[in-house]
Design a protein around this motif. Structure first.
Motif, PDB file in Angstrom:
ATOM      1  N   LYS A   1      10.527   6.275 -14.898  1.00 25.42           N
ATOM      2  CA  LYS A   1      10.330   7.725 -16.467  1.00 25.42           C
ATOM      3  C   LYS A   1       9.791   6.808 -17.349  1.00 25.42           C
ATOM      4  CE  LYS A   1      11.700  12.214 -17.543  1.00 25.42           C
ATOM      5  NZ  LYS A   1      10.484  12.305 -16.964  1.00 25.42           N
TER       6      LYS A   1
ATOM      7  N   SER B   1       8.026  13.741 -20.960  1.00 24.79           N
ATOM      8  CA  SER B   1       7.116  14.980 -20.142  1.00 24.79           C
ATOM      9  C   SER B   1       6.268  13.444 -19.258  1.00 24.79           C
ATOM     10  CB  SER B   1       5.690  14.491 -21.210  1.00 24.79           C
ATOM     11  OG  SER B   1       5.429  13.631 -21.507  1.00 24.79           O
TER      12      SER B   1
ATOM     13  N   THR C   1       6.225  12.570 -15.245  1.00 24.31           N
ATOM     14  CA  THR C   1       6.049  13.340 -13.850  1.00 24.31           C
ATOM     15  C   THR C   1       5.374  12.014 -12.645  1.00 24.31           C
ATOM     16  OG1 THR C   1       4.167  14.293 -14.338  1.00 24.31           O
ATOM     17  CG2 THR C   1       6.104  15.588 -14.818  1.00 24.31           C
ATOM     18  N   GLU C   2       4.744  10.892 -13.374  1.00 26.39           N
ATOM     19  CA  GLU C   2       3.744  10.496 -11.794  1.00 26.39           C
ATOM     20  C   GLU C   2       3.094   9.323 -12.519  1.00 26.39           C
ATOM     21  OE1 GLU C   2       1.407  13.258 -10.203  1.00 26.39           O
ATOM     22  OE2 GLU C   2      -1.022  12.720 -11.477  1.00 26.39           O
TER      23      GLU C   2
ATOM     24  N   PRO D   1       5.307   9.588  -8.233  1.00 26.45           N
ATOM     25  CA  PRO D   1       6.079  10.478  -8.354  1.00 26.45           C
ATOM     26  C   PRO D   1       6.945   9.881  -9.480  1.00 26.45           C
ATOM     27  CG  PRO D   1       6.417  11.600  -6.237  1.00 26.45           C
ATOM     28  CD  PRO D   1       5.015  10.382  -6.505  1.00 26.45           C
TER      29      PRO D   1
ATOM     30  N   GLY E   1      10.530  14.218  -7.446  1.00 22.46           N
ATOM     31  CA  GLY E   1      10.750  16.290  -9.287  1.00 22.46           C
ATOM     32  C   GLY E   1      11.921  15.908  -8.549  1.00 22.46           C
TER      33      GLY E   1
ATOM     34  N   VAL F   1      12.434  14.210 -11.893  1.00 21.70           N
ATOM     35  CA  VAL F   1      11.874  14.850 -13.614  1.00 21.70           C
ATOM     36  C   VAL F   1      12.051  16.274 -13.393  1.00 21.70           C
ATOM     37  CG1 VAL F   1       9.825  13.266 -13.424  1.00 21.70           C
ATOM     38  CG2 VAL F   1      10.273  14.804 -11.886  1.00 21.70           C
ATOM     39  N   ASP F   2      13.243  16.235 -12.443  1.00 29.63           N
ATOM     40  CA  ASP F   2      14.191  17.750 -13.316  1.00 29.63           C
ATOM     41  C   ASP F   2      14.260  18.340 -14.484  1.00 29.63           C
ATOM     42  OD1 ASP F   2      15.316  20.653 -12.583  1.00 29.63           O
ATOM     43  OD2 ASP F   2      16.729  19.173 -11.713  1.00 29.63           O
ATOM     44  N   GLU F   3      13.670  18.768 -14.815  1.00 30.41           N
ATOM     45  CA  GLU F   3      13.173  19.121 -16.556  1.00 30.41           C
ATOM     46  C   GLU F   3      15.385  19.956 -16.875  1.00 30.41           C
ATOM     47  OE1 GLU F   3      11.062  19.591 -18.958  1.00 30.41           O
ATOM     48  OE2 GLU F   3       9.667  18.347 -17.482  1.00 30.41           O
TER      49      GLU F   3
END
Length: 370
Positions: free
Chosen positions: A11, A15, A17-18, A70, A102, A105-107
């Protein structure tokens, strides 16, 4: 004793995500060493290489070329020692059955940038990590805290690391008063005060290096060390045509020839990077801020402030990192400095992005001594 490692989609930045797999740089059966570039990946922000966080043999390429995956997805399997194909199959099967896209990348799970009011204007900053003397990252002209997306997390292992958007940049307020180094340095010091940081390590890139040098000139007692990357403030020469071209650029065709000068690998300047930069440049107040700064700090295509004496005085231990092929500020400005100097061969101005692992290692080694 054998170990089976899973190589996953990293990551990069807040921002992401993939990423799309451009190419494998290592073949199955090939030995890799920690830090080796294993594959090229393109995101919506930048293209970059995935570096191996461990050494061993690349036993399995799981991700395929042109596949979009992802963050956190399995890319490959590396084995240190011996392992059968059946053992590797079992590791892959277990990973894939439990992986939930996800999660990585969980907000709600990770730290987020914050905005605070300092001396009447909004400043955005982002911090992660805890412990030890904090480290503060200061970007350059036209940049923002995302210039550190390959550095922030690595530097925050066991340490509090803060990156900010200087006034006129990123998501901080765009209005400048004097538009000089004292104003920008004052914001850095105000942020340290707000966060109750009495002493910090400063890392500055390009114009951010001049800001860091100026903080050291004003308040050396607040600093444990300085790291200057392709720094302004150490000589008169600067690529004035780049600065003027960057400030004036109003479309992709005008901007691209400027941005490619920042990198040793021009392919890193993708359409999304150009679009993001144009979007920033079109924000209200940005054009005026950039012109004010350029006119003050880099008037007539020359650097107006000489801060070499800050380094030469020796009050703050200093590490200087430069790309040998920097096309914006010449690496020769590092000559004769009373500092630890590391010139990285073949690298350009954005060396902290293109040679991130090397730069991170140099910074961590240096600040651990101070």
């Amino acid at each position: 004793m054998s170990q089976i490692f899973t190589l996953t989609m990293p990551k990069w930045g807040l921002s992401m995500t993939e990423g799309r797999v451009d190419a494998w740089l290592k073949e199955e059966g090939q030995a890799i060493t920690k830090g080796d570039e294993v594959m090229d990946v393109e995101t919506d922000k930048i293209s970059s290489s995935v570096e191996a966080p461990f050494s061993g043999i690349l036993r399995r390429q799981v991700a395929r070329q042109d596949e979009t995956l992802p963050v956190g997805a399995l890319l490959g399997v590396v084995v240190e020692g011996e392992a059968s194909d059946a053992e590797i199959d079992a590791v892959i099967e277990q990973f894939q059955s439990s992986f939930v896209p996800g999660d990585a990348v969980d907000e709600d799970s990770g730290p987020k940038p914050q905005k605070i009011e300092l001396d009447g204007r909004l400043i955005r900053y982002f911090e992660r990590g805890e412990g030890a003397t904090p480290l503060v990252l200061i970007h350059g002209f036209g940049g923002d805290l995302n210039n550190w997306l390959f550095n922030h997390e690595a530097l925050a292992a066991g340490r509090r690391v803060i990156a900010l958007d200087l006034p006129g940049h990123g998501e901080s307020a765009k209005t400048l008063q004097r538009g000089d180094l004292d104003e920008l340095s004052g914001v850095v010091l105000a942020l340290l005060d707000h966060l109750d940081i009495n002493a910090a390590h400063l890392v500055g890139h390009s114009m951010g290096g001049a800001v860091a040098l100026n903080v050291a000139r004003l308040m050396p007692q607040r600093l444990r060390s300085l790291t200057l990357i392709g720094s302004a403030g150490l000589g008169a020469e600067i690529n004035g045509s780049y600065l003027q071209g960057f400030v004036d650029a109003a479309n992709r065709n005008a901007l691209k020839p400027q941005l490619v000068q920042l990198f040793s690998n021009a392919e890193l300047v993708n359409r999304q990077m150009l679009d993001d930069m144009l979007k920033y440049k079109r924000l209200e107040g940005v054009d005026a801020a950039l012109r004010q700064l350029a006119g003050s700090v880099f008037r007539d295509g020359r650097q107006q402030v000489d801060l070499r004496e800050v380094v030469q005085a020796g009050h703050v231990p200093t590490l200087v990192i430069w790309g040998s092929d920097d096309a914006i500020i010449p690496a020769a400005h590092a000559d004769g400095l009373a500092a630890r100097v590391e010139v990285l061969p073949g690298q350009g101005h954005m060396v902290q992005m293109e040679a991130a692992e090397q730069v991170n290692r140099l910074i961590l080694d240096f600040i651990q001594q101070h």
